[in-house]
Design an enzyme around this catalytic site. Structure first.
Site, short mmCIF file in Angstrom:
data_model
loop_
_atom_site.label_atom_id
_atom_site.label_comp_id
_atom_site.label_asym_id
_atom_site.label_seq_id
_atom_site.Cartn_x
_atom_site.Cartn_y
_atom_site.Cartn_z
N VAL A 1 0.82 -1.21 0.00
CA VAL A 1 0.00 0.00 0.00
C VAL A 1 0.86 1.27 0.00
CG1 VAL A 1 -1.60 1.36 1.44
CG2 VAL A 1 -2.05 -1.04 0.99
N ASP B 1 10.71 3.99 5.74
CA ASP B 1 10.50 2.61 6.21
C ASP B 1 11.61 2.29 7.19
OD1 ASP B 1 8.68 0.13 4.79
OD2 ASP B 1 10.28 -0.45 6.19
N LYS C 1 15.28 -2.73 2.68
CA LYS C 1 14.25 -2.28 1.73
C LYS C 1 14.55 -0.87 1.24
CE LYS C 1 9.59 -4.05 2.20
NZ LYS C 1 8.29 -3.95 2.81
N ARG D 1 -6.41 -3.42 -5.05
CA ARG D 1 -6.19 -4.87 -5.06
C ARG D 1 -4.76 -5.14 -5.49
NH1 ARG D 1 -9.99 -5.89 -9.79
NH2 ARG D 1 -9.04 -3.87 -10.20
N LYS E 1 -14.15 0.40 5.43
CA LYS E 1 -13.08 -0.50 4.98
C LYS E 1 -13.40 -1.96 5.35
CE LYS E 1 -9.45 -2.24 3.42
NZ LYS E 1 -9.31 -2.43 1.98
N PHE F 1 -16.62 -10.69 -8.58
CA PHE F 1 -16.44 -11.45 -7.33
C PHE F 1 -17.45 -12.58 -7.18
CE2 PHE F 1 -12.96 -9.80 -4.72
CZ PHE F 1 -12.47 -8.91 -5.65
N GLY G 1 -14.23 -21.16 -6.55
CA GLY G 1 -12.92 -21.81 -6.61
C GLY G 1 -12.52 -22.37 -5.26
N CYS H 1 -5.42 -9.71 3.27
CA CYS H 1 -6.47 -8.83 3.82
C CYS H 1 -7.81 -9.47 4.13
CB CYS H 1 -6.63 -7.62 2.92
SG CYS H 1 -5.19 -6.55 3.10
N ARG I 1 1.07 -14.32 1.35
CA ARG I 1 0.44 -14.28 2.68
C ARG I 1 -0.93 -14.97 2.62
NH1 ARG I 1 1.34 -7.99 4.25
NH2 ARG I 1 1.07 -7.75 2.01
N1 LIG Z 1 -1.89 -5.27 0.69
C1 LIG Z 1 -3.03 -4.75 0.24
O1 LIG Z 1 -3.46 -5.04 -0.87
C2 LIG Z 1 -3.82 -3.79 1.08
C3 LIG Z 1 -3.47 -3.53 2.39
N2 LIG Z 1 -4.22 -2.67 3.15
C4 LIG Z 1 -3.81 -2.34 4.51
O2 LIG Z 1 -2.67 -1.48 4.43
C5 LIG Z 1 -1.76 -1.73 5.50
C6 LIG Z 1 -0.39 -2.06 4.94
O3 LIG Z 1 -0.48 -3.27 4.22
P1 LIG Z 1 0.69 -3.78 3.27
O4 LIG Z 1 1.18 -2.65 2.45
O5 LIG Z 1 0.20 -5.01 2.61
O6 LIG Z 1 1.80 -4.15 4.37
P2 LIG Z 1 3.31 -4.61 4.15
O7 LIG Z 1 3.60 -5.58 5.23
O8 LIG Z 1 3.53 -4.98 2.74
O9 LIG Z 1 4.15 -3.27 4.41
C7 LIG Z 1 4.27 -2.65 5.65
C8 LIG Z 1 5.58 -1.85 5.64
O10 LIG Z 1 5.66 -1.08 6.84
C9 LIG Z 1 7.00 -1.09 7.29
N3 LIG Z 1 7.04 -0.73 8.72
C10 LIG Z 1 6.65 -1.46 9.78
N4 LIG Z 1 6.86 -0.77 10.92
C11 LIG Z 1 7.39 0.43 10.56
C12 LIG Z 1 7.82 1.58 11.29
N5 LIG Z 1 7.74 1.63 12.63
N6 LIG Z 1 8.32 2.62 10.60
C13 LIG Z 1 8.41 2.58 9.25
N7 LIG Z 1 8.01 1.52 8.51
C14 LIG Z 1 7.51 0.46 9.16
C15 LIG Z 1 7.49 -2.49 6.98
O11 LIG Z 1 8.90 -2.56 6.93
C16 LIG Z 1 6.84 -2.72 5.61
O12 LIG Z 1 7.69 -2.28 4.56
C17 LIG Z 1 -2.40 -2.87 6.31
O13 LIG Z 1 -3.14 -2.31 7.36
C18 LIG Z 1 -3.33 -3.52 5.32
O14 LIG Z 1 -4.43 -4.15 5.94
C19 LIG Z 1 -5.32 -2.03 2.63
C20 LIG Z 1 -5.70 -2.24 1.34
C21 LIG Z 1 -4.96 -3.12 0.45
O1 LIG Z 2 -7.90 -4.72 1.86
C1 LIG Z 2 -7.22 -5.22 1.01
O2 LIG Z 2 -6.07 -5.61 1.15
C2 LIG Z 2 -7.75 -5.48 -0.35
O3 LIG Z 2 -8.36 -6.80 -0.33
C3 LIG Z 2 -8.88 -7.23 -1.57
O4 LIG Z 2 -7.85 -7.23 -2.58
P1 LIG Z 2 -6.79 -8.42 -2.74
O5 LIG Z 2 -6.74 -9.22 -1.48
O6 LIG Z 2 -5.55 -7.80 -3.25
O7 LIG Z 2 -7.33 -9.35 -3.91
P2 LIG Z 2 -8.77 -9.77 -4.45
O8 LIG Z 2 -8.77 -9.61 -5.91
O9 LIG Z 2 -9.86 -9.14 -3.71
O10 LIG Z 2 -8.77 -11.33 -4.13
C4 LIG Z 2 -8.79 -11.81 -2.80
C5 LIG Z 2 -8.97 -13.31 -2.79
O11 LIG Z 2 -10.27 -13.66 -3.24
C6 LIG Z 2 -10.19 -14.61 -4.30
N1 LIG Z 2 -11.33 -14.39 -5.22
C7 LIG Z 2 -11.56 -13.15 -5.72
C8 LIG Z 2 -12.63 -12.92 -6.54
C9 LIG Z 2 -13.50 -13.98 -6.88
O12 LIG Z 2 -14.50 -13.85 -7.62
N2 LIG Z 2 -13.24 -15.21 -6.36
C10 LIG Z 2 -12.17 -15.44 -5.53
O13 LIG Z 2 -12.00 -16.59 -5.06
C11 LIG Z 2 -8.83 -14.38 -4.93
O14 LIG Z 2 -8.39 -15.51 -5.62
C12 LIG Z 2 -7.99 -14.05 -3.72
O15 LIG Z 2 -7.55 -15.22 -3.07
C13 LIG Z 2 -9.96 -6.22 -2.02
O16 LIG Z 2 -10.45 -6.62 -3.30
C14 LIG Z 2 -9.39 -4.81 -2.11
O17 LIG Z 2 -10.44 -3.90 -2.43
C15 LIG Z 2 -8.80 -4.45 -0.74
O18 LIG Z 2 -8.20 -3.17 -0.79
#
Ligand SMILES: NC(=O)C1=CN([C@@H]2O[C@H](COP(=O)(O)OP(=O)(O)OC[C@H]3O[C@@H](n4cnc5c(N)ncnc54)[C@H](O)[C@@H]3O)[C@@H](O)[C@H]2O)C=CC1
Ligand SMILES: O=C(O)[C@H]1O[C@H](OP(=O)(O)OP(=O)(O)OC[C@H]2O[C@@H](n3ccc(=O)[nH]c3=O)[C@H](O)[C@@H]2O)[C@H](O)[C@@H](O)[C@@H]1O
Length: 459
Positions: free
Chosen positions: A11, A30, A35, A171, A233, A278, A282, A289, A356
């Site tokens: 993100v 970070d 990294k 996503r 969210k 969606f 499967g 997430c 993950r």
């Molecule tokens: N991965 C996704 O698709 C989505 C994630 N989110 C939310 O966004 C948040 C972040 O998720 P990701 O990006 O997947 O996490 P991530 O685990 O990929 O990245 C987190 C980053 O924060 C850094 N970090 C940790 N502690 C720190 C500190 N004290 N100071 C500076 N950097 C620090 C880590 O080194 C890492 O690079 C979570 O709350 C997640 O639920 C929301 C929507 C989509």
């Molecule tokens: O909070 C988050 O991290 C994100 O979580 C999901 O995004 P993401 O996990 O990246 O991927 P998705 O495309 O939503 O798929 C999630 C899981 O559902 C599965 N899926 C998705 C769609 C579907 O029709 N069927 C299905 O089994 C995928 O294979 C995958 O394992 C949400 O779609 C994002 O809007 C949100 O920001």
């Protein structure tokens, strides 16, 4: 505008790079030195389509920089994004310790002038006010260290900030596209000034300057109070996970009555009240997430004595669904002990390197438990050398090597490359050409013509 993004994961890095691309001056912080070094050298620590190109451009144009120095980031930013991880604790509760550390750190370094502190991490409802409190604790800690040279009490540090909740909906695998083409932007705050600044920040995205369809209607900006934005969210992810569990339940009934869930999904999805997205049945949802956010919402409700019957069912349907590939393998091969199964795909979805809570990991554990040899091929993982959670899995470098000698293949991830493989050649090299299509992704007739026994989910 001057922006600081703290946490450069899926993100934070995407947010930082996209904000730099639309013209803002971004500093990414970070605490992972390795990294930061990688990013300073122009390389992205994660795979996300289009990210490396935009990152290189932003570095060249000096719109973005990377540091481990939180103080420098806080001083730079008028808007400070918190984008660190909030992984699940064993109880299902969200682990907010990283958010807490960053909020305290911000407080310890806040300088004069108004700042907006934005929660982009997915955080439990009520975290906006909590972050405010932790930031003020940080300020108080710094205050204690200030001792005037002539004795007495130091001047009170004056800080001026608001907290905004700006949940992220991108996503993985299409994060850049989603950032420039959002369905909506949600801003929760108790301060009008903060909302106005956030609207300025996102103006080029709202006006679709960077969207695929530049003439489309402006992006809706939903302004709410802090708690409601945080709830949006969780409710969004819980709804999407429930929609998938729903179609998986329908698929399981289809399997029994002899209907085809892909046709059923088309038939129901065209009802605009339902929508076609969606509804892909499967082997269940995974990733970083959906699993953690649904559990966190269930946990929050339980804190208030409320039992979430529907969400509990969403989770339990998914748990069962994650066993579907194993059940189908048992139906086809009977005994799994001593057999070899090849997995096509490992990541939790295509176009990402994220493992993950990937359904593949459950399947691997269960196959090992039953004495099966597991091989795998994944377009990204096979090349990357990432082997976390994959001990005892033979990771092959191409799909034909994977098929060689297998008793069955399972399509775990719907990578588009898997549509065009030479399945006839693969079938010939297998002990037993069985294909469990865990994503209903392949063409049954084509696979059968190639010599496979084809088994889908709910069809
Ligand atoms: N991965 C996704 O698709 C989505 C994630 N989110 C939310 O966004 C948040 C972040 O998720 P990701 O990006 O997947 O996490 P991530 O685990 O990929 O990245 C987190 C980053 O924060 C850094 N970090 C940790 N502690 C720190 C500190 N004290 N100071 C500076 N950097 C620090 C880590 O080194 C890492 O690079 C979570 O709350 C997640 O639920 C929301 C929507 C989509
Ligand atoms: O909070 C988050 O991290 C994100 O979580 C999901 O995004 P993401 O996990 O990246 O991927 P998705 O495309 O939503 O798929 C999630 C899981 O559902 C599965 N899926 C998705 C769609 C579907 O029709 N069927 C299905 O089994 C995928 O294979 C995958 O394992 C949400 O779609 C994002 O809007 C949100 O920001």
């Amino acid at each position: 505008m001057r922006v600081c993004v703290i946490g450069t994961g899926y993100v934070g890095l995407v947010t930082g790079v996209c904000l730099a691309h639309i013209g803002h001056q971004v500093v990414c912080v970070d605490n992972n030195e390795e990294k930061v070094k990688l990013m300073q050298s122009g390389q992205s620590p994660i795979y996300e389509p289009g990210l490396s190109e935009l990152m290189t451009e932003a570095i060249r144009e000096e719109k973005i920089s990377f540091t481990t120095d939180l103080e420098a980031g806080v001083q730079h930013g008028e808007i400070l994004f918190i984008a660190v991880g909030t992984p699940p604790l064993p109880t299902g509760e969200s682990d907010t310790r990283y958010v807490e550390a960053v909020a305290r750190g911000i407080g310890e370094h806040l300088t004069d002038g108004y700042k907006v502190i934005v929660n982009k991490s997915t955080v439990p409802i009520g975290s906006g006010d909590w972050v405010r409190m932790i930031v003020l604790d940080g300020v108080a800690e710094r205050q204690k260290t200030l001792v005037p040279s002539g004795g007495g009490t130091a001047t009170e540090i004056a800080v001026d900030f608001d907290v905004v909740s700006n949940p992220e909906f991108l996503r993985e695998g299409s994060a850049i596209f989603d950032t420039f083409n959002p369905d909506r932007i949600v801003l929760g705050s108790n301060g009008d000034r903060a909302i106005a600044m956030m609207k300025d920040l996102y103006a080029p995205i709202v006006s679709r300057q960077f969207s695929e369809d530049k003439s489309g209607p402006t992006v809706p900006v939903v302004v709410t109070d802090l708690n409601s934005a945080e709830m949006v969210k969780y409710a969004s992810n819980a709804f999407l996970a429930t929609k998938i569990s729903f179609i998986n339940e329908v698929a399981n009934i289809c399997d029994r009555v002899g209907a085809d869930v892909t046709q059923v999904a088309q038939g129901i999805g065209l009802d605009s009240r339902i929508g076609s997205r969606f509804l892909q049945a499967g082997i269940g949802w995974g990733g970083s997430c959906f699993p953690k956010d649904v559990l966190a919402l269930i946990h929050t409700a339980s804190d208030y004595g409320y039992t979430t019957d529907l969400l509990n069912a969403t989770v339990s349907v998914n748990k069962r669904q994650r066993m579907i590939a194993l059940e189908k393998l048992q139906q086809m091969l009977k005994i799994l002990k001593g057999k070899t199964v090849g997995l096509l795909g490992l990541t939790f979805k295509p176009d990402t390197d994220d493992m993950r809570d990937a359904p593949a990991l459950d399947l691997i554990d269960n196959l090992h438990r039953l004495g099966t040899k597991v091989k795998a091929y994944d377009p990204l993982i096979s090349q990357s050398g990432m082997r976390h959670g994959l001990s005892n899995v033979i990771v092959e470098t191409d799909p034909e090597l994977l098929a060689d000698g297998c008793d069955a293949l399972v399509l775990v991830t719907d990578w588009k490359q898997f549509k065009g493989l030479d399945y006839a050649k693969m079938a010939k090299s297998m002990q037993n050409p069985v294909m469990i299509d865990g994503r209903n992704f392949l063409d049954r007739a084509a696979l059968q013509a190639a010599g496979f026994q084809y088994v889908g989910v709910g069809r």
